[in-house]
Scaffold this motif. Sequence first.
Motif, short mmCIF file in Angstrom:
data_model
loop_
_atom_site.label_atom_id
_atom_site.label_comp_id
_atom_site.label_asym_id
_atom_site.label_seq_id
_atom_site.Cartn_x
_atom_site.Cartn_y
_atom_site.Cartn_z
N ILE A 116 3.08 -2.66 -0.16
CA ILE A 116 3.07 -2.02 1.16
C ILE A 116 2.81 -0.53 1.02
O ILE A 116 2.03 0.06 1.78
CB ILE A 116 4.39 -2.29 1.89
N ILE A 117 3.45 0.11 0.05
CA ILE A 117 3.32 1.56 -0.14
C ILE A 117 1.89 1.94 -0.52
O ILE A 117 1.27 2.81 0.09
CB ILE A 117 4.32 2.06 -1.20
N VAL A 118 1.35 1.28 -1.54
CA VAL A 118 0.01 1.62 -2.04
C VAL A 118 -1.07 1.27 -1.02
O VAL A 118 -2.12 1.91 -0.96
CB VAL A 118 -0.25 0.93 -3.39
N SER A 119 -0.82 0.25 -0.19
CA SER A 119 -1.80 -0.17 0.80
C SER A 119 -1.89 0.78 1.99
O SER A 119 -2.83 0.69 2.78
CB SER A 119 -1.48 -1.58 1.31
N TRP A 121 18.72 6.78 -3.24
CA TRP A 121 20.00 6.08 -3.07
C TRP A 121 20.12 5.41 -1.71
O TRP A 121 20.67 4.30 -1.62
CB TRP A 121 21.16 7.04 -3.32
N ILE A 122 19.62 6.03 -0.66
CA ILE A 122 19.66 5.37 0.66
C ILE A 122 18.77 4.14 0.64
O ILE A 122 19.14 3.09 1.17
CB ILE A 122 19.26 6.35 1.77
N SER A 123 17.60 4.25 0.01
CA SER A 123 16.70 3.09 -0.10
C SER A 123 17.34 1.99 -0.92
O SER A 123 17.24 0.80 -0.57
CB SER A 123 15.37 3.51 -0.75
N ALA A 124 18.02 2.35 -2.01
CA ALA A 124 18.64 1.34 -2.88
C ALA A 124 19.78 0.62 -2.18
O ALA A 124 19.86 -0.61 -2.19
CB ALA A 124 19.14 2.01 -4.16
N THR A 147 11.08 -0.70 3.87
CA THR A 147 10.00 0.10 3.30
C THR A 147 8.95 0.45 4.34
O THR A 147 8.47 1.59 4.41
CB THR A 147 9.34 -0.65 2.12
N THR A 148 8.60 -0.54 5.17
CA THR A 148 7.61 -0.31 6.23
C THR A 148 8.08 0.80 7.17
O THR A 148 7.27 1.64 7.59
CB THR A 148 7.38 -1.61 7.02
N ALA A 149 9.37 0.81 7.51
CA ALA A 149 9.90 1.84 8.42
C ALA A 149 10.03 3.20 7.75
O ALA A 149 9.90 4.24 8.40
CB ALA A 149 11.26 1.39 8.96
N MET A 150 10.29 3.21 6.43
CA MET A 150 10.51 4.47 5.72
C MET A 150 9.22 5.19 5.36
O MET A 150 9.21 6.42 5.19
CB MET A 150 11.30 4.21 4.43
N ILE A 151 8.10 4.47 5.26
CA ILE A 151 6.84 5.10 4.85
C ILE A 151 6.43 6.24 5.79
O ILE A 151 6.12 7.35 5.32
CB ILE A 151 5.71 4.04 4.73
N PRO A 152 6.41 6.05 7.13
CA PRO A 152 6.05 7.18 8.00
C PRO A 152 6.99 8.36 7.87
O PRO A 152 6.57 9.52 7.97
CB PRO A 152 6.13 6.57 9.42
N ILE A 153 8.28 8.09 7.62
CA ILE A 153 9.25 9.18 7.47
C ILE A 153 8.99 9.96 6.19
O ILE A 153 9.01 11.20 6.17
CB ILE A 153 10.68 8.60 7.48
#
Length: 512
Positions: free
Chosen positions: A168-171, A402-405, A417-423
């Motif tokens: 998702i990140i690399v795409s 740490w928040i992601s983990a 991950t999808t929600a965190m990418i724009p942030i």
Amino acid sequence: PEAAEFEVLYAGLILVFVYVLIVFELVHRTTAALLGSLVALATLALLNRRPTLEEVMEWIDYETVCLLFGMMTIVAIFSSTGFFDWAALKAYKLARGKVWPLITILCIFSGIISAFLDNVTTILLMTPVSIRLCQVLNLNPTNILIAEVLFSNIGGTATAVGDPPNVIIVSNKQISDAGITFATFTAHLCIGIVFCMATGYGALRLMYRNLKLENTDPPEVAEMKREVEIWKRTAERVPIVSAEQKAVKAMLVQKSLAVETAIRNKQYRKSSSNAWRKNLPELEKKYRVTDMPLLIKSSVILGAVVVLFFSYSFVNNLHVELGWIAILGAVWLIVLADVHSIEFLLEKIEWATLLFFAGLFILMEALEEMGLIDFIGEHTADLVRQVEPKNRLLVAIVLIVWISAIASSFIDNIPFTTAMIPIVIGLGQDPSLGLPLPPLVWSLAMGACLGGNGTLIGASANVVCAGLAEQHGYPISFNYFFKYGFPMMLITVLTATAYLLICHVALEWNTA
């Protein structure tokens, strides 16, 4: 704003409700996910935000479901060739009969393979081999499977194809426009993952130091106990609609009771490794490839599927998703294998796992509609903005990792991950903050992927492994996985944090 806060509160309560059901094993985890998704949809309806049936169905990630279904079908046919029995015996001979060298080989192998395949596929392929191996050696498969899946999640973090969050990140177009490609992604993460695997292996040895990996029962008794579990599970699945079905259910229950009686009456005797070595020629005759033509066909199809999986990230003109590749491979193998009993084949599919994922996807999308994931991401960004400029990158890396983990341990890492990418992109592109984007991306990837080891439902591979183990008569409970998975998550995330801080704060390796 006040209404939005209440929605986040409702979402949090629903998530706690689902975890109470799973942690205390009040119901099966599949039932818990379906109940949670139903409660979440009912809450959205009460908030006058009722989604249509079409919208709810679109929330399910069909690519993941199709990938699982296709690979389960391929593995089911592949297993009938006797290859897994043969591979199990070879692995034991390679380890020279010692348990820890065997665990080391399996962990390293699962970690390396997961870096090039997605970790779900790796676990689907390795779990049957490992279970058969443990049966041959009279080992308890549960702890070995947990070790495998933990290292599969760690190894899958190293490349863009190893774990769904990385894909998702690399795409993402904005991230790729920033110069973050498959090669740069791998170059930055694989070094850190080597350190994570090293510390993770040390933690595994420490956690397993007083654990008795060998079965206390002789092999025949252990096999009979597993048989009892399978008879009981089969009996539970039989619905009582007609008199014939009631009779079948009674026969299955009677069979399980008869085996339990035989276990109690059996004289227990230990089976030493020396005795096993004496019987090695006999075991080599028993555990061998039984259908060579089918093995060749299965190997060709599986090899083609694996090559296409790996090529998916490099070949731009390959307009077929991973799920379609797995489905097409399964269909071709069914045709080549000339499968006549489709019902028998479908019985080997872990439907409970597929239903769990469907329920989980709906649940997480509904919680996202209530703003839970955005709430976590926005508060992370606000904390970074409040820090002094000189310490901003350090704090940003620590917070994102740490928040992601922690979040990925308790909620599915794909929607998070999808929600965190724009942030993360917003933090990296905000001129007032002056933060480089690449370190933030690596932090999100490592946190989201390594965090999946925290709980049984933190990563897709964990759920798949537990489902397959249960199908073979070796259930893995949420609490038992948590006992080893959460400490492993803490240690590897701590290692990843140290690596990121040294590289990007101390050495300032901040270019893509």
